[in-house]
Scaffold this motif. Structure first.
Motif, short mmCIF file in Angstrom:
data_model
loop_
_atom_site.label_atom_id
_atom_site.label_comp_id
_atom_site.label_asym_id
_atom_site.label_seq_id
_atom_site.Cartn_x
_atom_site.Cartn_y
_atom_site.Cartn_z
N LYS A 217 0.84 -1.14 0.14
CA LYS A 217 0.07 -0.14 -0.19
C LYS A 217 0.79 1.25 0.21
CE LYS A 217 -3.81 -2.28 0.06
NZ LYS A 217 -4.47 -2.66 -1.20
N ILE A 218 0.28 2.38 -0.60
CA ILE A 218 0.97 3.62 -0.66
C ILE A 218 -0.28 4.50 -0.08
CG2 ILE A 218 1.57 5.61 -1.97
CD1 ILE A 218 2.51 3.55 -4.16
N ILE A 219 0.19 4.76 1.28
CA ILE A 219 -0.86 5.70 1.97
C ILE A 219 -0.62 6.78 1.76
CG2 ILE A 219 -1.72 5.93 4.43
CD1 ILE A 219 -0.12 3.46 5.12
N VAL A 220 -1.90 7.75 1.73
CA VAL A 220 -1.81 9.04 1.25
C VAL A 220 -3.18 9.94 2.16
CG1 VAL A 220 -0.88 8.81 -1.07
CG2 VAL A 220 -3.53 9.05 -0.75
N SER A 221 -3.05 10.94 2.18
CA SER A 221 -3.97 11.92 3.01
C SER A 221 -5.35 11.78 2.25
CB SER A 221 -3.77 13.33 3.06
OG SER A 221 -3.66 13.90 1.82
N ASP A 222 -6.57 11.70 2.91
CA ASP A 222 -8.00 11.69 2.23
C ASP A 222 -8.03 12.70 1.30
OD1 ASP A 222 -7.99 9.61 4.09
OD2 ASP A 222 -9.97 10.00 4.34
N ALA A 223 -7.65 13.99 1.71
CA ALA A 223 -7.71 15.12 0.82
C ALA A 223 -6.99 15.18 -0.54
CB ALA A 223 -7.41 16.40 1.59
N LEU A 224 -5.90 14.59 -0.67
CA LEU A 224 -5.28 14.13 -1.81
C LEU A 224 -5.26 13.03 -2.69
CD1 LEU A 224 -1.79 15.49 -0.57
CD2 LEU A 224 -3.41 16.90 -2.17
N TYR A 225 -6.23 12.40 -2.12
CA TYR A 225 -6.47 10.92 -2.91
C TYR A 225 -6.62 10.93 -4.31
CZ TYR A 225 -8.17 6.30 -3.98
OH TYR A 225 -8.45 5.10 -4.50
N TRP A 228 -3.74 12.23 -6.26
CA TRP A 228 -2.91 11.13 -6.33
C TRP A 228 -2.85 10.22 -7.36
CZ3 TRP A 228 0.16 12.49 -1.46
CH2 TRP A 228 1.36 11.81 -1.54
N ILE A 229 -4.17 9.70 -7.53
CA ILE A 229 -4.02 8.32 -8.51
C ILE A 229 -4.19 8.72 -9.40
CG2 ILE A 229 -5.50 7.06 -6.50
CD1 ILE A 229 -8.17 7.56 -7.75
N ALA A 230 -4.64 10.14 -9.97
CA ALA A 230 -4.41 10.39 -11.26
C ALA A 230 -3.26 11.18 -11.91
CB ALA A 230 -5.61 11.63 -11.43
N ALA A 231 -2.17 11.41 -10.80
CA ALA A 231 -0.94 11.99 -11.18
C ALA A 231 0.08 11.31 -11.99
CB ALA A 231 -0.19 12.52 -9.83
N THR A 232 0.76 12.06 -12.77
CA THR A 232 1.70 11.45 -13.55
C THR A 232 2.70 10.62 -13.15
OG1 THR A 232 1.86 13.44 -14.88
CG2 THR A 232 3.64 11.77 -15.53
N ASN A 233 2.55 9.28 -13.51
CA ASN A 233 3.40 8.18 -12.84
C ASN A 233 2.55 7.34 -11.93
OD1 ASN A 233 5.24 7.96 -15.15
ND2 ASN A 233 6.53 9.55 -14.03
N TRP A 234 2.20 8.04 -10.99
CA TRP A 234 1.47 7.64 -9.82
C TRP A 234 0.23 7.03 -10.27
CZ3 TRP A 234 3.37 7.30 -5.14
CH2 TRP A 234 4.31 8.30 -4.78
N SER A 235 -0.48 7.06 -11.35
CA SER A 235 -1.68 6.42 -11.73
C SER A 235 -1.29 5.13 -12.20
CB SER A 235 -2.24 6.90 -13.12
OG SER A 235 -1.02 7.17 -14.26
N TYR A 237 0.19 3.13 -10.19
CA TYR A 237 0.33 2.42 -8.85
C TYR A 237 -1.27 2.88 -8.17
CZ TYR A 237 5.05 1.68 -9.66
OH TYR A 237 6.29 1.35 -10.26
N ALA A 238 -2.21 3.23 -9.06
CA ALA A 238 -3.68 3.73 -8.38
C ALA A 238 -4.17 2.48 -7.47
CB ALA A 238 -4.60 3.95 -9.60
N SER A 239 -3.90 1.20 -7.98
CA SER A 239 -4.44 0.19 -7.24
C SER A 239 -3.80 0.01 -5.84
CB SER A 239 -4.38 -1.09 -8.12
OG SER A 239 -3.28 -1.70 -8.30
N ASN A 240 -2.83 0.52 -5.73
CA ASN A 240 -1.86 0.31 -4.52
C ASN A 240 -2.07 1.36 -3.41
OD1 ASN A 240 0.05 -0.73 -6.65
ND2 ASN A 240 0.09 -2.13 -4.96
N ILE A 241 -2.70 2.50 -3.93
CA ILE A 241 -2.91 3.82 -3.13
C ILE A 241 -4.22 3.65 -2.38
CG2 ILE A 241 -3.24 6.31 -3.34
CD1 ILE A 241 -1.52 6.20 -6.03
N ILE A 242 -3.89 4.01 -1.20
CA ILE A 242 -5.03 3.92 -0.10
C ILE A 242 -5.25 5.24 0.43
CG2 ILE A 242 -3.61 2.79 1.51
CD1 ILE A 242 -6.09 1.05 2.38
N LYS A 243 -6.17 5.62 0.99
CA LYS A 243 -6.60 6.65 1.78
C LYS A 243 -6.04 6.26 3.13
CE LYS A 243 -10.78 8.54 -0.51
NZ LYS A 243 -12.29 8.68 -0.44
#
Length: 252
Positions: A217-225, A228-235, A237-243
């Motif tokens: 998991k890549i844990i991010v703040s709820d406000a940026l979720y 984050w999942i739409a950002a360049t290259n971060w997308s 790993y969208a399935s790994n990103i969690i609030k």
């Protein structure tokens, strides 16, 4: 340049203490890869030895590049506050080193400083460290927990590549750019905590987290979720990103 040598009368365990009473000296090792200039205590006779296990560096000493390069039996070292940088290749191939405390005088950990320290399980990095350079901890297969200090602003590419047992990483808000291959082949990673970030850091390549577990998991703040999942290259790993809130609930 000073060359010190000592012949021990008996086989046994010894602690080498290098202490400069007046002025400053530099601890280093001359070899074919690097020529160290200046006032240097040369450990070249120890560098390829299987005998050196413990070192206490005395006051007013500094570490130059390759200082303990390939001291494969080195298990324990004390670094004084006179040292301000862990220079390049200083502890590379120190494969018996299990832990290291980086004192609060250190501001930079240079390229390949701890590369291939396979048994290094614990690193206490002080808040004084601003820069962690490329390949600094590459192939530290025993490293399990990593807390990046709040004052660290730059981490070079491949710095924690192939840390195969690294399970958890806390990344502070001070890190605004994640360089290529930074956590490549960290097969055991359970989570990377970015929840302290107030903005989405730049992910320089889609290979940064390549080969992490599918359930890592890549844990991010709820406000940026959403951002984050739409950002360049971060997308990638969208399935790994969690609030953060969802992560906390899963751990309750």
């Amino acid at each position: 340049t000073f060359l010190l040598s000592h012949k021990y009368a008996n086989i046994g365990e010894y602690v080498i203490t290098l202490d400069v009473v007046k002025g400053t000296a530099q601890l280093g090792a001359n070899n074919s890869r690097k020529s160290v200039m200046g006032n240097t205590y040369n450990l070249s006779h120890c560098v390829y030895s299987s005998m050196l296990k413990k070192v206490e560096i005395g006051r007013n000493m500094k570490l130059s590049s390759y200082a303990f390069y390939q001291c494969e039996s080195l298990e324990y070292i004390v670094i004084p506050n006179s040292v301000t940088s862990i220079n390049e290749y200083a502890f590379r191939y120190c494969r018996s080193l299990k832990f290291i405390v980086i004192p609060n005088s250190i501001t930079s950990i240079e390229d390949n400083a701890f590369n291939e320290c396979y048994n290094l399980a614990f690193v206490a990095i002080s808040n004084s460290v601003i820069n962690i350079k490329s390949y600094a901890f590459d192939d530290c297969e025993g490293l399990k927990l990593l807390i990046i200090p709040n004052n660290t602003t730059t981490i070079g590419n491949d710095a924690f590549r192939d840390c195969k047992t690294l399970t958890s990483v806390i990344v502070p808000n001070s890190i605004t750019k994640i360089n290529s291959y930074l956590f490549y082949s960290c097969y055991a990673a359970a989570y990377f905590d970015f929840s302290f970030h107030k903005a989405v850091p730049t992910l320089m390549s889609s290979n940064v987290f390549a080969d992490i577990p599918s359930d890592g998991k890549i844990i991010v703040s709820d406000a940026l979720y959403d951002e984050w999942i739409a950002a360049t290259n971060w997308s990638t790993y969208a399935s790994n990103i969690i609030k953060k809130s969802d992560w906390d609930a899963s751990q309750a």
